[in-house]
Write a protein that holds these residues in place. Structure first.
Motif, PDB file in Angstrom:
ATOM      1  N   MET A 176     -24.075 -57.849  16.067  1.00 27.84           N
ATOM      2  CA  MET A 176     -25.215 -57.491  15.222  1.00 27.84           C
ATOM      3  C   MET A 176     -24.754 -57.119  13.812  1.00 27.84           C
ATOM      4  O   MET A 176     -25.407 -57.462  12.826  1.00 27.84           O
ATOM      5  CB  MET A 176     -26.001 -56.344  15.842  1.00 27.84           C
ATOM      6  CG  MET A 176     -26.755 -56.753  17.098  1.00 27.84           C
ATOM      7  SD  MET A 176     -27.895 -55.521  17.780  1.00 27.84           S
ATOM      8  CE  MET A 176     -26.983 -54.018  17.731  1.00 27.84           C
ATOM      9  N   GLY A 177     -23.620 -56.435  13.717  1.00 28.41           N
ATOM     10  CA  GLY A 177     -23.090 -56.076  12.407  1.00 28.41           C
ATOM     11  C   GLY A 177     -22.691 -57.298  11.603  1.00 28.41           C
ATOM     12  O   GLY A 177     -22.946 -57.374  10.395  1.00 28.41           O
ATOM     13  N   LEU A 178     -22.066 -58.270  12.257  1.00 29.71           N
ATOM     14  CA  LEU A 178     -21.674 -59.497  11.564  1.00 29.71           C
ATOM     15  C   LEU A 178     -22.890 -60.298  11.106  1.00 29.71           C
ATOM     16  O   LEU A 178     -22.912 -60.848  10.002  1.00 29.71           O
ATOM     17  CB  LEU A 178     -20.777 -60.354  12.453  1.00 29.71           C
ATOM     18  CG  LEU A 178     -19.378 -59.784  12.713  1.00 29.71           C
ATOM     19  CD1 LEU A 178     -18.642 -60.637  13.741  1.00 29.71           C
ATOM     20  CD2 LEU A 178     -18.591 -59.682  11.422  1.00 29.71           C
ATOM     21  N   VAL A 179     -23.928 -60.362  11.935  1.00 32.34           N
ATOM     22  CA  VAL A 179     -25.149 -61.072  11.564  1.00 32.34           C
ATOM     23  C   VAL A 179     -25.810 -60.384  10.372  1.00 32.34           C
ATOM     24  O   VAL A 179     -26.236 -61.044   9.411  1.00 32.34           O
ATOM     25  CB  VAL A 179     -26.123 -61.155  12.770  1.00 32.34           C
ATOM     26  CG1 VAL A 179     -27.502 -61.600  12.340  1.00 32.34           C
ATOM     27  CG2 VAL A 179     -25.554 -62.095  13.828  1.00 32.34           C
ATOM     28  N   ALA A 180     -25.866 -59.045  10.390  1.00 27.72           N
ATOM     29  CA  ALA A 180     -26.478 -58.310   9.284  1.00 27.72           C
ATOM     30  C   ALA A 180     -25.675 -58.494   8.001  1.00 27.72           C
ATOM     31  O   ALA A 180     -26.244 -58.690   6.923  1.00 27.72           O
ATOM     32  CB  ALA A 180     -26.576 -56.833   9.639  1.00 27.72           C
ATOM     33  N   ALA A 181     -24.346 -58.478   8.101  1.00 31.79           N
ATOM     34  CA  ALA A 181     -23.505 -58.673   6.916  1.00 31.79           C
ATOM     35  C   ALA A 181     -23.677 -60.085   6.363  1.00 31.79           C
ATOM     36  O   ALA A 181     -23.759 -60.291   5.148  1.00 31.79           O
ATOM     37  CB  ALA A 181     -22.044 -58.408   7.254  1.00 31.79           C
ATOM     38  N   GLY A 182     -23.754 -61.070   7.251  1.00 26.29           N
ATOM     39  CA  GLY A 182     -23.961 -62.454   6.811  1.00 26.29           C
ATOM     40  C   GLY A 182     -25.306 -62.632   6.131  1.00 26.29           C
ATOM     41  O   GLY A 182     -25.425 -63.311   5.110  1.00 26.29           O
ATOM     42  N   ALA A 183     -26.360 -62.022   6.686  1.00 21.60           N
ATOM     43  CA  ALA A 183     -27.690 -62.134   6.081  1.00 21.60           C
ATOM     44  C   ALA A 183     -27.709 -61.471   4.711  1.00 21.60           C
ATOM     45  O   ALA A 183     -28.332 -61.996   3.770  1.00 21.60           O
ATOM     46  CB  ALA A 183     -28.723 -61.485   7.003  1.00 21.60           C
TER      47      ALA A 183
END
Length: 95
Positions: free
Chosen positions: A82-89
């Motif tokens: 979830m952290g990686l997805v949020a950082a990518g977004a």
């Protein structure tokens, strides 16, 4: 003291009005988590007559103990994802 309630390790003896045992002095490190303490009166010590014969124990305390918890791996991976997805977004919005 014991980690499993079946195998007991001796940490010596104490005497006097206020006494303690430092488990670190016996080589037990942070990997040991003692869940059991057994106190035994020594019948061969200090005579067997008088008003204060036997063990008069008011309390047993554990000072400077810590309980180490673990984070379940699936929960950790989900949080990382979830952290990686949020950082990518967030990076995508800036670009």
């Amino acid at each position: 003291v014991s980690t499993d309630g079946a195998t007991w390790l001796s940490v010596g003896s104490v005497g006097g009005s206020t006494s303690g045992v430092d488990l670190d002095a016996f080589g037990f490190g942070p990997d040991f988590a003692f869940g059991w303490v057994r106190l035994q009166d020594d019948p061969n010590a200090d005579g067997q007559s008088g008003a204060t014969v036997g063990a008069d124990i008011d309390a047993v305390g554990a000072i400077s103990t810590r309980q180490v918890g673990t984070v379940p791996l699936p929960g950790t991976l989900a949080l990382l994802g979830m952290g990686l997805v949020a950082a990518g977004a967030r990076l995508r919005r800036r670009a």
